[in-house]
Write a protein that holds these residues in place. Structure first.
Motif, PDB file in Angstrom:
ATOM      1  N   SER A  16      10.817   2.832   9.546  1.00 53.31           N
ATOM      2  CA  SER A  16       9.750   1.931   9.826  1.00 53.31           C
ATOM      3  C   SER A  16       9.049   1.320   8.504  1.00 53.31           C
ATOM      4  CB  SER A  16       8.386   2.818  10.381  1.00 53.31           C
ATOM      5  OG  SER A  16       7.881   3.626   9.403  1.00 53.31           O
ATOM      6  N   THR A  17       8.830   0.254   8.687  1.00 46.88           N
ATOM      7  CA  THR A  17       8.214  -0.847   7.496  1.00 46.88           C
ATOM      8  C   THR A  17       6.586  -0.859   7.725  1.00 46.88           C
ATOM      9  OG1 THR A  17       8.668  -2.741   8.748  1.00 46.88           O
ATOM     10  CG2 THR A  17      10.486  -1.803   7.189  1.00 46.88           C
ATOM     11  N   SER A  18       5.817  -1.035   6.703  1.00 46.65           N
ATOM     12  CA  SER A  18       4.592  -1.187   6.812  1.00 46.65           C
ATOM     13  C   SER A  18       4.162  -2.477   7.307  1.00 46.65           C
ATOM     14  CB  SER A  18       4.015  -0.986   5.256  1.00 46.65           C
ATOM     15  OG  SER A  18       3.955  -0.001   4.869  1.00 46.65           O
ATOM     16  N   PRO A  19       3.144  -2.723   8.036  1.00 50.15           N
ATOM     17  CA  PRO A  19       2.671  -4.283   8.587  1.00 50.15           C
ATOM     18  C   PRO A  19       2.344  -5.068   7.281  1.00 50.15           C
ATOM     19  CG  PRO A  19       1.197  -2.690   9.037  1.00 50.15           C
ATOM     20  CD  PRO A  19       2.184  -1.757   8.671  1.00 50.15           C
ATOM     21  N   LEU A  20       2.648  -6.384   7.288  1.00 45.88           N
ATOM     22  CA  LEU A  20       2.416  -7.119   6.285  1.00 45.88           C
ATOM     23  C   LEU A  20       1.114  -8.293   6.672  1.00 45.88           C
ATOM     24  CD1 LEU A  20       5.895  -8.196   5.244  1.00 45.88           C
ATOM     25  CD2 LEU A  20       4.471  -6.666   4.128  1.00 45.88           C
ATOM     26  N   ILE A  40       2.056  -9.737   1.845  1.00 54.09           N
ATOM     27  CA  ILE A  40       1.691  -8.633   1.141  1.00 54.09           C
ATOM     28  C   ILE A  40       1.543  -7.332   2.100  1.00 54.09           C
ATOM     29  CG2 ILE A  40       1.015  -9.655  -1.064  1.00 54.09           C
ATOM     30  CD1 ILE A  40      -2.002  -8.663  -0.179  1.00 54.09           C
ATOM     31  N   ALA A  41       1.545  -6.250   1.735  1.00 53.11           N
ATOM     32  CA  ALA A  41       1.197  -5.203   2.723  1.00 53.11           C
ATOM     33  C   ALA A  41      -0.095  -5.004   3.084  1.00 53.11           C
ATOM     34  CB  ALA A  41       1.512  -3.749   1.860  1.00 53.11           C
ATOM     35  N   ARG A  42      -0.345  -5.043   4.530  1.00 55.30           N
ATOM     36  CA  ARG A  42      -1.640  -4.672   4.906  1.00 55.30           C
ATOM     37  C   ARG A  42      -2.285  -3.376   4.559  1.00 55.30           C
ATOM     38  NH1 ARG A  42      -2.120  -5.092  11.298  1.00 55.30           N
ATOM     39  NH2 ARG A  42      -1.106  -6.813  11.044  1.00 55.30           N
ATOM     40  N   PRO A  43      -3.510  -3.482   4.166  1.00 53.38           N
ATOM     41  CA  PRO A  43      -4.240  -2.143   3.980  1.00 53.38           C
ATOM     42  C   PRO A  43      -4.438  -1.301   5.167  1.00 53.38           C
ATOM     43  CG  PRO A  43      -5.879  -3.929   3.529  1.00 53.38           C
ATOM     44  CD  PRO A  43      -4.466  -4.909   3.990  1.00 53.38           C
ATOM     45  N   GLN A  44      -4.718   0.054   4.858  1.00 52.38           N
ATOM     46  CA  GLN A  44      -5.452   0.682   6.184  1.00 52.38           C
ATOM     47  C   GLN A  44      -6.649   1.151   5.729  1.00 52.38           C
ATOM     48  OE1 GLN A  44      -2.456   3.663   6.490  1.00 52.38           O
ATOM     49  NE2 GLN A  44      -1.336   2.574   8.034  1.00 52.38           N
TER      50      GLN A  44
END
Length: 333
Positions: free
Chosen positions: A2-6, A24-28
């Motif tokens: 899986s890849t992190s949402p952008l 860029i990567a979406r934070p959590q």
């Protein structure tokens, strides 16, 4: 795998260079944080200084996502967060300094204590224009100078970003308000609730004598700095005057203030973001802001131009040119 949402964001890769639109990567949302889907990002003069590498005090090192103020919708709530739920419309001064991701992005994971519910009668754009200037004005007038009804308050730069909010706060809290500006700013200053002073037409001594009988002002809020702060020292009320400045960064002689037995306070609005201390107070100030705004006592001057993440560099150029008629805002969604 899986890849992190952008997400899209405007990124500063080097001082003095245009911001770059990229994914860029979406934070959590971590503990104590909420994830905000950002709808609007306020543009402040500090953003330009950071981008140019002229704001060491903001502790921002590229690559970085700038943008200090935001308004948006809560998309997720982290552990140990009370008072917010998914779908809440919020606003706050939440990042863009000290290595904290700013608001020129589609999402930000922010300290929940920095947020407040957006005033119901404001658009996202209007709400995004408010946090830094309102907090700065409130900290100076209320937290430092202990403003109360009946006092004479002088705001230097009464048509500016912090200035026009300071005028309205002082007026709402029952002070008699005066504000300096140019002749063409008189109408705006008077509409905010202050008696306008054309700083080019009168000396400090002349308007102090004319407006206070030579006694001086109870509170003076300097939003300009430099020589204007020096002028503030000479206009403070004998014994009881209090000068506040959000731009008191130069070298100044305190003798004029000391000879009037008056006092001085500085305002450094970034400190809770940079230190981690006092963040909940910023959220509390914004709740005060929401109350005053919903009561119709505070309005924000907003420039009519619309910008997006794709045209954020145009927004910065417009801010640098100082031709805007109010705060500039970048639409994110």
């Amino acid at each position: 795998m899986s890849t992190s949402p952008l997400m899209q964001a405007a990124v500063l890769h080097a001082y003095g260079q245009p911001l770059s639109l990229e994914h860029i990567a979406r934070p959590q949302a971590g503990p104590g944080q909420v994830l905000v889907r950002i709808k609007a990002s306020g543009v402040n003069p500090l953003d330009l200084k950071i981008a140019a590498g002229q704001a060491a005090h903001a502790r921002t090192v590229p690559p970085a996502v700038l943008g200090i103020d935001l308004a948006g919708v809560v998309a997720a709530v982290g552990a140990d967060v009370n008072g917010f739920q998914v779908g809440d419309e919020v606003f706050g001064m939440t990042g863009g300094v000290g290595g904290i991701q700013g608001s020129l992005a589609e999402y930000a994971a922010v300290d929940a204590s920095l947020l407040a519910l957006k005033p119901r009668n404001l658009s996202m754009r209007e709400a995004a224009a408010l946090p830094l200037v309102f907090i700065t004005a409130w900290e100076g007038l209320v937290d430092r100078a202990r403003l109360h009804a009946g006092q004479r308050v002088l705001v230097h730069g009464g048509a500016g970003g912090v200035g026009h909010i300071a005028v309205q706060i002082a007026h709402a809290l029952g002070a008699q308000v005066f504000a300096t500006g140019s002749a063409d700013q008189r109408q705006a200053i008077e509409a905010y609730g202050a008696i306008a002073i054309d700083y080019r037409a009168e000396t400090v001594a002349q308007y102090v004598e004319r407006l206070t009988g030579g006694e001086g002002f109870d509170i003076i809020y300097d939003t300009v700095g430099g020589a204007t702060l020096d002028a503030s020292f000479a206009a403070a009320r004998l014994y009881h005057g209090h000068v506040v400045s959000c731009l008191g960064w130069g070298t100044h002689a305190l003798a004029p203030l000391s000879f009037r037995a008056a006092s001085y306070s500085g305002v450094f609005t970034l400190l809770p973001l940079l230190s981690g201390q006092g963040r909940a107070h910023h959220g509390a100030i914004l709740r005060k802001a929401a109350s005053l705004i919903e009561a119709g006592k505070i309005k924000v001057a907003l420039d009519a131009a619309h910008y997006t993440l794709a045209t954020v560099n145009d927004a910065h150029r417009a801010a640098a040119a100082r031709t805007a008629q109010g705060k500039l805002v970048v639409d994110i969604a």
